[in-house]
Design an enzyme around this catalytic site. Structure first.
Site, mmCIF file in Angstrom:
data_model
loop_
_atom_site.group_PDB
_atom_site.id
_atom_site.type_symbol
_atom_site.label_atom_id
_atom_site.label_comp_id
_atom_site.label_asym_id
_atom_site.label_seq_id
_atom_site.Cartn_x
_atom_site.Cartn_y
_atom_site.Cartn_z
ATOM 1 N N LYS A 85 0.810 -1.221 0.000
ATOM 2 C CA LYS A 85 0.000 0.000 0.000
ATOM 3 C C LYS A 85 0.847 1.277 0.000
ATOM 4 C CE LYS A 85 -4.369 -1.856 1.610
ATOM 5 N NZ LYS A 85 -5.407 -1.904 2.655
ATOM 6 N N ARG A 115 -3.591 -9.979 5.286
ATOM 7 C CA ARG A 115 -3.993 -10.061 3.875
ATOM 8 C C ARG A 115 -2.872 -9.528 2.996
ATOM 9 N NH1 ARG A 115 -6.419 -6.594 0.157
ATOM 10 N NH2 ARG A 115 -7.941 -7.547 -1.269
#
Length: 271
Positions: free
Chosen positions: A214, A248
């Site tokens: 991210k 995740r």
């Protein structure tokens, strides 16, 4: 918690959820796994590398993403879910915030619904999840990072999500919470929510952490999405230390190893 045909010890173990984006515009893999054969091959590869769950997503939720019509999203995810369920023995999560897509995915065999809007986008989704009896992961999100007291506001938002779940009849034992790194947060907000992950344990639910590749990692290290593995591994280890139950990720093999090493150091045992 039972997810699919497997019992997960979310109080004492840390599991890896492998990301399978079946979108042409995913921020990190650029639609690499959009085609059926490639998607199934990658799902099998992640399973071999140690993923305990495969998370299938049919709409990119990167910053500035375009909302995909329900029908198109259903066309993307249903064949993949059916393919994985028919060929592999692994639970499948469906990453969607839309009730119609969730309903179709559940019929196709999805074992968990992963909602990035914490039941606040589609008012019908909570009922669909409750009716199915499936577990769900409910994420913190806001349209804009407009906070008065950041951590308290996040906890208040999640309290509202939990209330919506309870009112719809979703069982307490089937709720997982996600702090929503990268969603409705500034760069500093993202670092802070990772730093104080333990605050979410006040709710008593298992925590899923999703930081893989991210922007918070990219901005910190000044790296493009495909070069953020090491940064992701640091956040994964931090997640283990902070008691997260599910991590995740895109890069399953590396993160499985990081989890195992972190747990060994902490004396928590290695599966």
């Amino acid at each position: 918690m039972k997810i699919g045909n497997r019992e997960f010890d979310l109080k004492n173990q840390t599991y890896i959820m492998g990301i399978l984006n079946v979108t042409p515009d995913s921020f990190s893999d650029g639609g690499k796994f959009h085609e059926m054969d490639k998607a199934l091959f990658h799902a099998e590869e992640m399973m071999r590398d140690g993923a305990a769950i495969i998370d299938v997503g049919g709409e990119s939720t990167r910053p500035g993403y375009t909302v995909v019509p329900d029908e198109e999203e259903i066309e993307r995810v249903v064949p993949i879910i059916e393919g994985i369920k028919s060929r592999l023995d692994i639970p499948v999560s469906l990453d969607t915030y839309k009730s119609n897509v969730a309903r179709a995915g559940i019929r196709a065999g999805a074992d968990l619904i992963n909602d990035i809007w914490g039941l606040k986008y589609d008012e019908k989704l909570a009922g669909v999840i409750a009716e199915s009896g499936l577990p769900c992961c409910l994420m913190h999100n806001r349209k804009e990072p407009d906070y008065t007291d950041y951590l308290q506001d996040v906890l208040m938002d999640l309290s509202e999500t939990v209330r919506l779940a309870e009112e719809a009849g979703i069982e307490d034992t089937k709720i997982i919470l996600d702090p929503g790194v990268g969603f409705g947060k500034t760069y500093e907000n993202n670092l802070e929510i990772i730093r104080y992950l333990e605050e979410l344990h006040a709710f008593g639910y298992p925590i899923l952490l999703g930081t893989s590749r991210k922007s918070v990692i990219g901005l910190t290290l000044n790296l493009p999405a495909k070069e953020r593995v090491e940064g992701t591994l640091v956040t994964t280890v931090f997640g283990v230390i902070k008691g997260c139950s599910i991590i995740r990720v895109h890069d399953v093999k590396e993160n499985v190893r990081a989890v195992r090493m972190a747990r060994a150091i902490l004396g928590k045992g290695v599966e």
